[in-house]
Design a protein around this motif. Structure first.
Motif, PDB file in Angstrom:
ATOM      1  N   VAL A  20       0.843  -1.207   0.000  1.00 51.81           N
ATOM      2  CA  VAL A  20       0.000   0.000   0.000  1.00 51.81           C
ATOM      3  C   VAL A  20       0.876   1.255   0.000  1.00 51.81           C
ATOM      4  N   LEU A  21       1.934   1.262   0.792  1.00 47.43           N
ATOM      5  CA  LEU A  21       2.830   2.417   0.823  1.00 47.43           C
ATOM      6  C   LEU A  21       3.496   2.634  -0.535  1.00 47.43           C
ATOM      7  N   ARG A  22       3.923   1.565  -1.171  1.00 49.51           N
ATOM      8  CA  ARG A  22       4.522   1.670  -2.505  1.00 49.51           C
ATOM      9  C   ARG A  22       3.517   2.243  -3.493  1.00 49.51           C
ATOM     10  N   HIS A  23       2.293   1.762  -3.415  1.00 45.41           N
ATOM     11  CA  HIS A  23       1.244   2.246  -4.312  1.00 45.41           C
ATOM     12  C   HIS A  23       0.997   3.738  -4.094  1.00 45.41           C
ATOM     13  N   LEU A  24       0.948   4.186  -2.855  1.00 43.50           N
ATOM     14  CA  LEU A  24       0.729   5.596  -2.561  1.00 43.50           C
ATOM     15  C   LEU A  24       1.846   6.472  -3.115  1.00 43.50           C
TER      16      LEU A  24
END
Length: 58
Positions: free
Chosen positions: A25-29
Motif C-alpha cells: 500500500v505504501l509503494r502504491h501511494l
C-alpha cells in the motif's frame, strides 16, 4: 499466483499472506502520487497545447 498463495497459506498460515500488505500500500501511494503529481507538468511541457487549448492526438 493462486498456487503460490495456497502454498504460503498451507506452510505459514493464512494470516502470513497479509504481512506484505503495508509495504504494498505504501509503494502504491508513493508511485501513484508521484505519477499524478508529475502528470500535469509533463503534459504541459511535453505535449504543448494547440492554439485552441486542446492537446495534439499523438
Amino acid at each position: 499466483m493462486v498456487k503460490t498463495a495456497y502454498g504460503i497459506a498451507k506452510e505459514e498460515g493464512f494470516l502470513s499472506l497479509w504481512r506484505g500488505i503495508t509495504p504494498a500500500v505504501l509503494r502504491h501511494l508513493v508511485y501513484s502520487g508521484s505519477r499524478m503529481g508529475a502528470y500535469e507538468v509533463i503534459r504541459e511541457k511535453v505535449l504543448l497545447r494547440n492554439k485552441d487549448g486542446s492537446f495534439p492526438l499523438w
